[in-house]
Design a protein around this motif. Structure first.
Motif, PDB file in Angstrom:
ATOM      1  N   THR A  12     -32.070  -6.935  -4.770  1.00 35.68           N
ATOM      2  CA  THR A  12     -32.490  -7.499  -3.476  1.00 35.68           C
ATOM      3  C   THR A  12     -32.079  -6.621  -2.299  1.00 35.68           C
ATOM      4  O   THR A  12     -32.259  -7.019  -1.156  1.00 35.68           O
ATOM      5  CB  THR A  12     -31.848  -8.889  -3.264  1.00 35.68           C
ATOM      6  OG1 THR A  12     -30.420  -8.742  -3.283  1.00 35.68           O
ATOM      7  CG2 THR A  12     -32.282  -9.877  -4.324  1.00 35.68           C
ATOM      8  N   GLU A  15     -33.943  -2.903   1.442  1.00 34.56           N
ATOM      9  CA  GLU A  15     -33.908  -2.626   2.876  1.00 34.56           C
ATOM     10  C   GLU A  15     -32.519  -2.162   3.311  1.00 34.56           C
ATOM     11  O   GLU A  15     -32.392  -1.208   4.090  1.00 34.56           O
ATOM     12  CB  GLU A  15     -34.329  -3.865   3.670  1.00 34.56           C
ATOM     13  CG  GLU A  15     -34.486  -3.598   5.152  1.00 34.56           C
ATOM     14  CD  GLU A  15     -35.060  -4.794   5.908  1.00 34.56           C
ATOM     15  OE1 GLU A  15     -35.538  -4.558   7.030  1.00 34.56           O
ATOM     16  OE2 GLU A  15     -35.038  -5.933   5.396  1.00 34.56           O
ATOM     17  N   ILE A  33     -42.344  -1.321   5.811  1.00 34.14           N
ATOM     18  CA  ILE A  33     -41.769  -2.383   4.987  1.00 34.14           C
ATOM     19  C   ILE A  33     -42.909  -3.317   4.616  1.00 34.14           C
ATOM     20  O   ILE A  33     -43.663  -3.756   5.482  1.00 34.14           O
ATOM     21  CB  ILE A  33     -40.668  -3.153   5.749  1.00 34.14           C
ATOM     22  CG1 ILE A  33     -39.496  -2.215   6.069  1.00 34.14           C
ATOM     23  CG2 ILE A  33     -40.194  -4.360   4.937  1.00 34.14           C
ATOM     24  CD1 ILE A  33     -38.405  -2.843   6.917  1.00 34.14           C
ATOM     25  N   SER A  34     -43.038  -3.596   3.319  1.00 37.78           N
ATOM     26  CA  SER A  34     -44.039  -4.578   2.885  1.00 37.78           C
ATOM     27  C   SER A  34     -43.302  -5.798   2.344  1.00 37.78           C
ATOM     28  O   SER A  34     -42.184  -5.694   1.843  1.00 37.78           O
ATOM     29  CB  SER A  34     -44.984  -3.992   1.833  1.00 37.78           C
ATOM     30  OG  SER A  34     -44.284  -3.689   0.645  1.00 37.78           O
ATOM     31  N   ARG A  35     -43.932  -6.935   2.464  1.00 36.60           N
ATOM     32  CA  ARG A  35     -43.304  -8.204   2.087  1.00 36.60           C
ATOM     33  C   ARG A  35     -44.113  -8.884   0.987  1.00 36.60           C
ATOM     34  O   ARG A  35     -45.323  -8.697   0.881  1.00 36.60           O
ATOM     35  CB  ARG A  35     -43.181  -9.099   3.313  1.00 36.60           C
ATOM     36  CG  ARG A  35     -42.328  -8.419   4.384  1.00 36.60           C
ATOM     37  CD  ARG A  35     -41.969  -9.312   5.547  1.00 36.60           C
ATOM     38  NE  ARG A  35     -41.124  -8.590   6.476  1.00 36.60           N
ATOM     39  CZ  ARG A  35     -39.805  -8.428   6.359  1.00 36.60           C
ATOM     40  NH1 ARG A  35     -39.172  -8.965   5.341  1.00 36.60           N
ATOM     41  NH2 ARG A  35     -39.130  -7.753   7.256  1.00 36.60           N
ATOM     42  N   TYR A  36     -43.404  -9.682   0.180  1.00 37.26           N
ATOM     43  CA  TYR A  36     -44.070 -10.425  -0.885  1.00 37.26           C
ATOM     44  C   TYR A  36     -44.992 -11.487  -0.288  1.00 37.26           C
ATOM     45  O   TYR A  36     -44.611 -12.201   0.634  1.00 37.26           O
ATOM     46  CB  TYR A  36     -43.042 -11.110  -1.795  1.00 37.26           C
ATOM     47  CG  TYR A  36     -42.439 -10.177  -2.812  1.00 37.26           C
ATOM     48  CD1 TYR A  36     -43.177  -9.759  -3.913  1.00 37.26           C
ATOM     49  CD2 TYR A  36     -41.127  -9.741  -2.686  1.00 37.26           C
ATOM     50  CE1 TYR A  36     -42.623  -8.907  -4.862  1.00 37.26           C
ATOM     51  CE2 TYR A  36     -40.565  -8.894  -3.627  1.00 37.26           C
ATOM     52  CZ  TYR A  36     -41.328  -8.481  -4.715  1.00 37.26           C
ATOM     53  OH  TYR A  36     -40.784  -7.645  -5.650  1.00 37.26           O
ATOM     54  N   GLY A  45     -42.634 -13.645   1.957  1.00 39.02           N
ATOM     55  CA  GLY A  45     -42.074 -13.134   3.199  1.00 39.02           C
ATOM     56  C   GLY A  45     -40.848 -12.258   3.023  1.00 39.02           C
ATOM     57  O   GLY A  45     -40.436 -11.572   3.957  1.00 39.02           O
ATOM     58  N   SER A  46     -40.244 -12.251   1.825  1.00 37.82           N
ATOM     59  CA  SER A  46     -39.074 -11.385   1.605  1.00 37.82           C
ATOM     60  C   SER A  46     -39.529  -9.944   1.390  1.00 37.82           C
ATOM     61  O   SER A  46     -40.683  -9.675   1.038  1.00 37.82           O
ATOM     62  CB  SER A  46     -38.253 -11.872   0.406  1.00 37.82           C
ATOM     63  OG  SER A  46     -38.981 -11.717  -0.801  1.00 37.82           O
ATOM     64  N   VAL A  47     -38.627  -9.008   1.607  1.00 36.18           N
ATOM     65  CA  VAL A  47     -38.960  -7.587   1.475  1.00 36.18           C
ATOM     66  C   VAL A  47     -39.327  -7.263   0.032  1.00 36.18           C
ATOM     67  O   VAL A  47     -38.580  -7.573  -0.896  1.00 36.18           O
ATOM     68  CB  VAL A  47     -37.793  -6.698   1.951  1.00 36.18           C
ATOM     69  CG1 VAL A  47     -38.061  -5.234   1.629  1.00 36.18           C
ATOM     70  CG2 VAL A  47     -37.543  -6.892   3.435  1.00 36.18           C
ATOM     71  N   MET A  48     -40.495  -6.656  -0.141  1.00 34.82           N
ATOM     72  CA  MET A  48     -40.922  -6.186  -1.455  1.00 34.82           C
ATOM     73  C   MET A  48     -40.592  -4.695  -1.579  1.00 34.82           C
ATOM     74  O   MET A  48     -39.854  -4.300  -2.463  1.00 34.82           O
ATOM     75  CB  MET A  48     -42.422  -6.413  -1.665  1.00 34.82           C
ATOM     76  CG  MET A  48     -42.903  -5.956  -3.035  1.00 34.82           C
ATOM     77  SD  MET A  48     -44.634  -6.386  -3.402  1.00 34.82           S
ATOM     78  CE  MET A  48     -45.529  -5.540  -2.102  1.00 34.82           C
TER      79      MET A  48
END
Length: 158
Positions: A12, A15, A33-36, A45-48
């Motif tokens: 996790t 980032e 930064i791309s997000r789920y 919305g969490s960082v992918m």
């Protein structure tokens, strides 16, 4: 974009790791930064992924979960011009919970393996004078962080 990009799998901390590396290496930045999305394998919305550059080299970090861990089979070499650079990168990569190993190797707090290597090391270790090269190599094998003056002294004494 570079043709080959290191891709690092984190649980996790993608980032956090990218920000840590970008702060340490000059000419570095987070580029995206791309997000789920909803229904993805991570929380919506969490960082992918985090795309970033370290001294101009493109990297990608993924928050992929706890399925895979880093090990010493893959490491990244930081080429250093002098002892000040060795010291800066060594201390920087160990900050926050890293662990030193030997011969200039360490693991940072995320478990990624690095080799903090002065440029002179390869030159001394590959010298055509086998006795001098062996002396430098023997000195390196006794070190944790590489000490350029000690390498040079061993080389010069042979």
């Amino acid at each position: 974009m570079t043709k080959i990009t290191p891709f690092l799998w984190f649980d996790t901390q993608a980032e956090e790791a990218a920000a840590f590396y970008v702060a340490l290496f000059p000419n570095s930045k987070i580029t995206s930064i791309s997000r789920y999305p909803e229904g993805g394998p991570g929380p919506a919305g969490s960082v992918m992924t985090v795309s970033f550059e370290l001294d101009g080299q493109s990297w990608t970090a993924l928050n992929g979960g706890p399925h895979f861990r880093f090990n010493e089979a893959v490491s990244f070499v930081v080429h250093c011009k002098d002892q000040a650079e060795v010291d800066r990168y060594w201390d920087g990569l160990l900050a926050g919970g890293g662990a030193p190993s030997q011969c200039g190797w360490l693991k940072d707090r995320f478990g990624v393996s690095w080799q903090v290597t002065p440029e002179i090391l390869m030159r001394l270790n590959s010298d055509p004078n086998k006795a001098k090269a062996q002396a430098a190599f023997g000195a390196m094998m006794q070190m944790v962080k590489i000490d350029i003056a000690a390498l040079q002294a061993a080389y010069d004494a042979a």
